[in-house]
Design an enzyme around this catalytic site. Structure first.
Site, PDB file in Angstrom:
ATOM      1  N   HIS A  42      32.047  32.367  20.080  1.00 42.31           N
ATOM      2  CA  HIS A  42      31.143  32.486  21.231  1.00 42.31           C
ATOM      3  C   HIS A  42      30.088  31.383  21.247  1.00 42.31           C
ATOM      4  CE1 HIS A  42      33.081  36.153  22.440  1.00 42.31           C
ATOM      5  NE2 HIS A  42      32.967  36.608  21.208  1.00 42.31           N
ATOM      6  N   SER A 100      33.609  41.451  22.687  1.00 42.29           N
ATOM      7  CA  SER A 100      34.414  40.277  22.372  1.00 42.29           C
ATOM      8  C   SER A 100      35.892  40.572  22.600  1.00 42.29           C
ATOM      9  CB  SER A 100      34.110  39.817  20.943  1.00 42.29           C
ATOM     10  OG  SER A 100      34.694  38.557  20.679  1.00 42.29           O
TER      11      SER A 100
END
Length: 295
Positions: free
Chosen positions: A195, A88
């Site tokens: 996400h 991430s």
């Protein structure tokens, strides 16, 4: 064969994690970040108050800078680097370490990414939950019970998947997961459904934030989160960094790609040891090393 360098994302932070570096030569990175952003940054790394890191923008800046402090100290000792990857937020750290982004642009982008994702989370409240013991079909089936309200967000390791969505969608999907035989469901202490499509506003804002930034070819391939693909180009990251905000992190598959690129050792650099634990679950055949966050 060689080393795969991995960098952690938000969630690996802890209060005061950058304090050991205050007298190290690498601390000039923190001073430079303060100049670039025209704000105090050091307190995010040295303050023992957990409230300092309770918001997304501050937590992401702190993790990014602490990881780079450790990277700058360790980089010349690592040997042959086969590839880079980051989980991430850690993807931006990986791009900085690989030379795709220079430090000034990277710290601006990390700060802006944190602002945008926080704003998207505030506008579209939601959360995330780990499904322990689940496989991907189970996770997808659970999300299907809450269409357009819950999605797969992370495929971290066998039996360790994360879903995210609206509060209502997450309640429905996690109950379906329990009914479907998932061993344990754990709500994560995060303030958004990262996400997933709930981050679309952040994705829309991140592209313009990269205008004028120069992207260079990496010193070694960088594996992308969303596609788990080895990337050797430069400008393609303008699209990948936007897309990954609304698509799941494919970390399990990314580790396989790193091995395919010739890595025989995973080296985690930054705060915490989450990625080392995931690597041991995903690829027990590959050695792991942890670069401790200390000067």
């Amino acid at each position: 064969m060689g080393i795969a360098v991995t960098f952690p994302g938000q969630g690996s932070q802890s209060p005061g994690m950058g304090a050991p570096w205050q007298d190290a030569p690498q601390w000039t990175l923190v001073t430079r970040a303060e100049e670039v952003l025209d704000q105090e940054v050091a307190p995010l790394l040295v303050d023992e108050d957990p409230a300092r890191l309770s918001h997304t923008r501050e937590a992401q800046l702190a993790v990014f800078l602490t990881s780079l402090l450790a990277w700058e100290a360790a980089r010349d000792t690592l040997g042959d680097i086969a590839a880079y990857a980051g989980h991430s937020l850690g993807q931006l750290t990986a791009l900085t370490a690989a030379g795709v982004l220079d430090f000034d642009d990277a710290v601006r982008l990390v700060a802006r990414r944190g602002e945008l994702t926080q704003a998207a989370a505030d506008a579209n409240p939601g959360g995330m939950a780990a499904l322990l013991g689940a496989d991907e079909p189970q996770a997808e089936a659970a999300c299907a019970t809450a269409p357009s309200a819950c999605w797969l967000a992370n495929d971290n390791a066998p039996g360790q998947l994360v879903v995210a969505g609206t509060e209502e969608g997450l309640d429905v999907a996690t109950e379906a997961a329990r009914t479907g035989g998932v061993r344990k469901v754990v709500r994560l202490d995060v303030d958004g459904a990262f996400h997933t499509p709930l981050m679309q506003a952040a994705a829309d804002g991140l592209g313009p934030a990269m205008a004028g930034m120069e992207f260079k070819p990496p010193s070694a391939p960088v594996v992308s989160n969303a596609g788990a693909t080895a990337c050797r180009d430069a400008d393609g990251w303008r699209v990948r960094l936007v897309d990954h905000l609304v698509h799941p992190v494919r970390w399990r598959q990314s580790l396989d790609t790193l091995v395919d690129l010739g890595a025989d050792t995973f080296v985690e650099i930054g705060p915490g040891r989450v990625l080392t634990g995931l690597a041991r679950k995903c690829r027990p055949d590959v050695a792991t090393e942890l670069v401790q966050v200390s000067a």
